[in-house]
Write a protein that holds these residues in place. Structure first.
Motif, PDB file in Angstrom:
ATOM      1  N   LEU A 188       0.821  -1.208   0.000  1.00 33.16           N
ATOM      2  CA  LEU A 188       0.000   0.000   0.000  1.00 33.16           C
ATOM      3  C   LEU A 188       0.859   1.263   0.000  1.00 33.16           C
ATOM      4  N   ASP A 189       1.744   1.366   0.974  1.00 33.28           N
ATOM      5  CA  ASP A 189       2.610   2.537   1.116  1.00 33.28           C
ATOM      6  C   ASP A 189       3.667   2.204   2.164  1.00 33.28           C
ATOM      7  N   PRO A 190       4.908   2.033   1.765  1.00 35.84           N
ATOM      8  CA  PRO A 190       5.942   1.632   2.729  1.00 35.84           C
ATOM      9  C   PRO A 190       6.293   2.713   3.741  1.00 35.84           C
ATOM     10  N   GLU A 191       5.919   3.953   3.487  1.00 35.94           N
ATOM     11  CA  GLU A 191       6.211   5.037   4.418  1.00 35.94           C
ATOM     12  C   GLU A 191       5.108   5.117   5.466  1.00 35.94           C
ATOM     13  N   SER A 192       5.462   4.934   6.719  1.00 39.92           N
ATOM     14  CA  SER A 192       4.462   4.967   7.789  1.00 39.92           C
ATOM     15  C   SER A 192       3.903   6.378   7.964  1.00 39.92           C
ATOM     16  N   ILE A 193       2.750   6.474   8.619  1.00 44.68           N
ATOM     17  CA  ILE A 193       2.137   7.780   8.818  1.00 44.68           C
ATOM     18  C   ILE A 193       3.028   8.678   9.663  1.00 44.68           C
ATOM     19  N   GLN A 198       6.725  13.536   9.830  1.00 42.89           N
ATOM     20  CA  GLN A 198       8.048  14.127  10.013  1.00 42.89           C
ATOM     21  C   GLN A 198       8.581  14.717   8.711  1.00 42.89           C
ATOM     22  N   ARG A 199       8.348  14.010   7.614  1.00 39.31           N
ATOM     23  CA  ARG A 199       8.803  14.519   6.310  1.00 39.31           C
ATOM     24  C   ARG A 199       8.064  15.795   5.936  1.00 39.31           C
ATOM     25  N   VAL A 200       6.747  15.808   6.115  1.00 44.12           N
ATOM     26  CA  VAL A 200       5.952  16.988   5.771  1.00 44.12           C
ATOM     27  C   VAL A 200       6.389  18.191   6.600  1.00 44.12           C
ATOM     28  N   PHE A 201       6.704  17.970   7.880  1.00 42.55           N
ATOM     29  CA  PHE A 201       7.180  19.060   8.716  1.00 42.55           C
ATOM     30  C   PHE A 201       8.472  19.658   8.151  1.00 42.55           C
ATOM     31  N   ARG A 202       9.408  18.798   7.790  1.00 41.52           N
ATOM     32  CA  ARG A 202      10.679  19.286   7.231  1.00 41.52           C
ATOM     33  C   ARG A 202      10.440  20.047   5.929  1.00 41.52           C
ATOM     34  N   GLU A 203       9.583  19.504   5.080  1.00 45.82           N
ATOM     35  CA  GLU A 203       9.297  20.162   3.800  1.00 45.82           C
ATOM     36  C   GLU A 203       8.634  21.517   4.013  1.00 45.82           C
ATOM     37  N   TYR A 204       7.747  21.603   4.996  1.00 45.42           N
ATOM     38  CA  TYR A 204       7.023  22.850   5.229  1.00 45.42           C
ATOM     39  C   TYR A 204       7.975  23.935   5.732  1.00 45.42           C
ATOM     40  N   VAL A 205       8.873  23.571   6.646  1.00 46.03           N
ATOM     41  CA  VAL A 205       9.846  24.540   7.153  1.00 46.03           C
ATOM     42  C   VAL A 205      10.733  25.037   6.011  1.00 46.03           C
ATOM     43  N   ALA A 206      11.215  24.123   5.180  1.00 43.92           N
ATOM     44  CA  ALA A 206      12.063  24.507   4.050  1.00 43.92           C
ATOM     45  C   ALA A 206      11.315  25.416   3.088  1.00 43.92           C
ATOM     46  N   MET A 207      10.041  25.132   2.863  1.00 42.39           N
ATOM     47  CA  MET A 207       9.245  25.960   1.971  1.00 42.39           C
ATOM     48  C   MET A 207       9.093  27.375   2.524  1.00 42.39           C
ATOM     49  N   LEU A 208       8.812  27.501   3.823  1.00 41.66           N
ATOM     50  CA  LEU A 208       8.666  28.826   4.426  1.00 41.66           C
ATOM     51  C   LEU A 208       9.970  29.614   4.352  1.00 41.66           C
ATOM     52  N   GLU A 209      11.093  28.950   4.517  1.00 36.60           N
ATOM     53  CA  GLU A 209      12.379  29.630   4.398  1.00 36.60           C
ATOM     54  C   GLU A 209      12.607  30.102   2.965  1.00 36.60           C
ATOM     55  N   ALA A 210      12.186  29.298   1.999  1.00 32.38           N
ATOM     56  CA  ALA A 210      12.319  29.695   0.599  1.00 32.38           C
ATOM     57  C   ALA A 210      11.436  30.904   0.292  1.00 32.38           C
ATOM     58  N   VAL A 268      -5.503  12.369  11.730  1.00 33.00           N
ATOM     59  CA  VAL A 268      -4.544  12.753  10.691  1.00 33.00           C
ATOM     60  C   VAL A 268      -4.747  14.219  10.319  1.00 33.00           C
ATOM     61  N   ASN A 269      -6.003  14.618  10.145  1.00 39.24           N
ATOM     62  CA  ASN A 269      -6.374  16.005   9.847  1.00 39.24           C
ATOM     63  C   ASN A 269      -5.836  16.951  10.928  1.00 39.24           C
ATOM     64  N   THR A 270      -6.033  16.567  12.188  1.00 41.74           N
ATOM     65  CA  THR A 270      -5.575  17.386  13.316  1.00 41.74           C
ATOM     66  C   THR A 270      -4.055  17.484  13.354  1.00 41.74           C
ATOM     67  N   GLU A 271      -3.380  16.368  13.123  1.00 40.49           N
ATOM     68  CA  GLU A 271      -1.913  16.365  13.151  1.00 40.49           C
ATOM     69  C   GLU A 271      -1.340  17.200  12.013  1.00 40.49           C
ATOM     70  N   LEU A 272      -1.960  17.152  10.846  1.00 38.35           N
ATOM     71  CA  LEU A 272      -1.487  17.951   9.721  1.00 38.35           C
ATOM     72  C   LEU A 272      -1.560  19.435  10.058  1.00 38.35           C
ATOM     73  N   ASN A 273      -2.669  19.863  10.656  1.00 38.19           N
ATOM     74  CA  ASN A 273      -2.791  21.268  11.055  1.00 38.19           C
ATOM     75  C   ASN A 273      -1.749  21.634  12.106  1.00 38.19           C
ATOM     76  N   ALA A 274      -1.482  20.724  13.026  1.00 42.56           N
ATOM     77  CA  ALA A 274      -0.469  20.987  14.049  1.00 42.56           C
ATOM     78  C   ALA A 274       0.914  21.157  13.420  1.00 42.56           C
TER      79      ALA A 274
END
Length: 366
Positions: A188-193, A198-210, A268-274
């Motif tokens: 289904l998806d080898p990457e756990s939730i 954690q990946r989305v958090f890193r990507e979001y921080v990098a995007m804001l810096e850009a 999941v919705n709540t964690e994404l907003n956090a």
């Protein structure tokens, strides 16, 4: 004596007129300067673009259509109208909106995106477009940037579809989708939730810096997601396609998420907003986060039509929007006049977000 006084007064008057004329001729003088318009860039995914709320922008048939599904009913346009009616600090607002349906975090700041609009796609599909910070022309003169993105980077849509498939025929309290994503399923998806978060958090921080690098003087406002599904799934009808069930074209099976997985999707919705809020705080540029979820509790996809601010898998949309939509390897089919809305905000949802974003923009400019 009278003649002298008159001449003196006349000279004073002429001097004053000359000074006023000179002031009017000097750029930036108090007599002529008008406040510069506020430069606002709206970036984001389909929850910003609008997709099926209002009329397409650019309009159908326009050569400027790019497959991003921006619409007149999307919250950036609603906010623009409110700011035009009451300009903040007397300044007009110039909106540049290059939000795009299906955009990921990376496609805001770095990667090109190939739009996926099902509405009148050209032969051969939509051509790719630049990252949104490039399309919007962010610069030192940009005053405000609003950003609503993150869901497609999980991706939430694929997770929801997986829950519909895995939940079919399962007991109400079963959690096959949660179980698969918590352990990381090889097929289904080898990457756990947890790894996804954690990946989305890193990507979001990098995007804001850009964004900061491109628009160092801008007030940046990140916009969270509404309450898409309820935390208490007891009210959800597992057989209602206007909630969290789906029919497959040319098949007899109705897909249905379990109530156990619906409750997990709420988490999941709540964690994404956090994640969005925490990343906004972490970059330490004085950026602001807009919480849309709190005000939309009780208006999720499982509510009655008159109450919901988020449409279900099928729901109400403009006549240009399709009733059948390919999602991965399956094609979802909607009937009874419904369209394939795939848990996106409706007009009421965009109106609620607009109220919150307008307040944030005004605060940022004062």
């Amino acid at each position: 004596m009278f003649h002298l006084k008159t001449s003196f007064a006349r000279r004073v008057a002429l001097g004053a007129l000359a000074a006023l004329a000179l002031a009017a001729a000097v750029p930036g003088s108090a007599a002529s300067a008008a406040p510069e318009p506020v430069e606002w860039a709206a970036l984001g995914d389909s929850y910003t673009a609008g997709v099926f709320v209002g009329s397409p922008r650019p309009e159908l048939g326009s050569t400027e259509r790019d497959g991003c599904d921006r619409t007149t009913g999307a919250y950036p346009n609603l906010v623009r109208a409110k700011l035009a009616a009451g300009p903040p600090a007397g300044r007009t607002v110039k909106l540049t909106d290059f939000s795009c349906g299906a955009a990921t975090i990376a496609e805001i700041d770095a990667a090109r995106q190939t739009p996926v609009s099902p509405v009148q796609p050209p032969e051969g599909g939509w051509p790719s477009v630049d990252a949104q910070i490039e399309r919007a022309g962010l610069s030192a003169s940009t005053d405000v940037v609003t950003i609503g993105v993150g869901g497609n980077s999980l991706p939430f849509g694929k997770i929801l579809t997986s829950c519909l498939i895995l939940g079919t025929g399962q007991e109400d309290d079963a959690t096959p989708c949660r179980d698969a994503y918590e352990r990381g399923d090889f097929i289904l998806d080898p990457e756990s939730i947890r790894d996804k978060f954690q990946r989305v958090f890193r990507e979001y921080v990098a995007m804001l810096e850009a964004v900061h690098d491109k628009a160092p003087n801008a007030k940046v406002i990140t916009v969270g997601y509404p309450t898409v599904v309820p935390s208490d799934a007891a009210a959800c009808d597992r057989q209602d396609t206007t909630e969290l069930a789906a029919d497959i074209k040319d098949a007899e099976t109705r897909l249905s998420a379990t109530r156990g997985d619906i409750a997990w999707l709420s988490q999941v919705n709540t964690e994404l907003n956090a994640i969005v809020e925490d990343a906004t705080d972490l970059v330490d540029h004085g950026y602001a986060y807009v919480d849309v979820a709190a005000s939309s509790v009780g208006h999720d996809a499982c509510q009655p039509r008159a109450t919901k601010w988020v449409e279900g898998v099928c729901g109400q949309a403009g006549p240009y929007w399709p009733s059948d939509l390919a999602v991965g390897l399956v094609t979802l089919k909607c009937s009874a006049g419904n369209r394939a809305t795939l848990v996106h905000p409706n007009a009421a949802g965009h109106a609620n977000t607009a109220t919150l974003v307008e307040a944030a923009v005004r605060k940022a400019l004062t």
